[in-house]
Design an enzyme around this catalytic site. Sequence first.
Site, PDB file in Angstrom:
ATOM      1  N   ASP A 216     115.070  59.463  28.613  1.00  0.00           N
ATOM      2  CA  ASP A 216     115.660  60.050  27.415  1.00  0.00           C
ATOM      3  C   ASP A 216     116.669  59.086  26.794  1.00  0.00           C
ATOM      4  O   ASP A 216     117.440  58.428  27.500  1.00  0.00           O
ATOM      5  CB  ASP A 216     116.357  61.364  27.810  1.00  0.00           C
ATOM      6  CG  ASP A 216     116.886  62.125  26.621  1.00  0.00           C
ATOM      7  OD1 ASP A 216     116.078  62.526  25.772  1.00  0.00           O
ATOM      8  OD2 ASP A 216     118.112  62.331  26.550  1.00  0.00           O
ATOM      9  N   GLU A 267     108.986  48.700  44.099  1.00  0.00           N
ATOM     10  CA  GLU A 267     109.065  48.894  45.551  1.00  0.00           C
ATOM     11  C   GLU A 267     108.042  49.922  46.035  1.00  0.00           C
ATOM     12  O   GLU A 267     107.770  50.009  47.235  1.00  0.00           O
ATOM     13  CB  GLU A 267     110.472  49.383  45.936  1.00  0.00           C
ATOM     14  CG  GLU A 267     111.596  48.410  45.604  1.00  0.00           C
ATOM     15  CD  GLU A 267     112.970  49.059  45.783  1.00  0.00           C
ATOM     16  OE1 GLU A 267     113.021  50.197  46.326  1.00  0.00           O
ATOM     17  OE2 GLU A 267     113.971  48.441  45.390  1.00  0.00           O
TER      18      GLU A 267
END
Length: 557
Positions: A216, A267
Amino acid sequence: MTELEQFAAPGSEWWRSAVIYQIYPRSFADASGDGIGDLPGITSRLDSLKELGIDAIWLSPFMTSPQKDAGYDVADYRDVDPLFGTLADFDEMLAQAHARGIRVIVDLVPNHSSDQHVWFQQALQAAPGSPERARYIFRDGNGENGELPPNNWESVFGGGQWTRVTEPDGTPGQWYLHIFDPSQPDFDWTNEEVREEFRGVLRFWLDRGVDGFRVDVAHGMIKADGLPDYTPPIEADSMGGGEEDVPYWGQDGVHDIYRDWHQVLAEYDGDRALCGEAWLPTLKKTALWVRPDEMHQTFNFPYMMTEWDAEKIGDIIRESLDEFGSVGAPSTWVLSNHDVIRHASRLALTADSPQGDGIGPLSAGKPDQATGLARARAATTVMLSLPGSSYLYQGEELGLPEAMEIPDAFRQDPTWFRTNGERYGRDGCRVPLPWEAAAPAFGFNTTGDSWLPQPAEWASFARDAEASDATSTLNLYKHLLTLRRERELGIGSLVWEDLGASAVAFRRGDLHVAVNLGAEPLELGEGVAFVAQSQPFEGTALPTDHAAWYTLSTTKA
């Protein structure tokens, strides 16, 4: 006929070609019956989304919040608000979505928190200059006694961007910055403690198995040094989409944040994705958000806000493919979301209505519903044929128009209150969905309660009513999504064709796509075999405000 071939960015990651369906949780489906949608409600309707044919869902905020801005004011980034259920409900919804081959993207609100967040409550109790206040943007005021705000910035929701606090000893104190409502204080993203906190938030949800984040206000997290005064043009969009050099939008420092987040997502396996809500003045600047080491997608707001005009639509598609392609990213395509007037109404407005302003009982330029729906279906028919990733907003597959006649007493958008009713805000695109025409609350729940009133005429838009109508908007979407998947239209090249100034036309392999935005029917010629029509029609002349996919018995190479 002029032909120019344009390619989508290469790559096999799912997000490059996905169709992603936005769920506004409080308005999607309500299992508890309290009038507000929830996570178990979403789980109960996943089969409908699987049947629709989407690849992923994006959930607007469901995290702990006092709901001053419908969840975009987060008090705890690591938990579910009881309004929507529990973390166990989230885990069950995620598992059920994955079992159906549907990926899940969650909304992240990093620009600001709720004023009820523990950090902000600590800041209010701490002294000026303290580490607690350094997590937010606190400043001394101007004037002889600090009685004036630090600068003249205007809030997106109306009024100023600064609110003065009362210090613990009862004296008037510093001011804090909030781009939006005073209940949404902005974080200071130059503070490493803030950055480390959000790395932890990302990992919390990634560890639970989410497939990515919609970010956002992705263009607002860094403010210009010195917080200089700024007065926007009168016609400026409140989110900064048409403005250059706004000191609280699109600052270069945001890119370091997203490079950092890119590494966090890397990751994890499964091609986790970041998509940014970044309202920027040009597509060239928008493309900077999706360079290879930053975000994976960003919303194509210039495309969404383009007028119903053949030249402008053709130009924005060309520019989108060029600019996003230049950085190795797919373009995204979107026509509606929870912040703008639904495109089944917006495309037929006859007066301006800027992003977030909304439209209501006294608004000028109200749309003709038949024209709006025809254009919406045609626009979607074009959008779902384009290479890249498409976003759908809940209810657009039903052809829902904007709910314009909401009584003032029921309105809840902060924009309505902050502007003393001068701007209607976004309630009209957030009304709960109709599922069953004859059920209480049209099947939104079993009690008949609804946090925003549903128009009576929405019975004809209910999913069960449309499912049995071969010509319905719902069945159009299902047909287009099936063909898009079968023909792999989310990847590959686009070849432009010239069918005249009133048309946008191109070819995807042997599939021709055309939309008529002119006043007269457009003859497509001999050998036409229609694959899809935005609305049924006879013959080979494409009517006004119609689009079609078709093949030709002789295709030009």
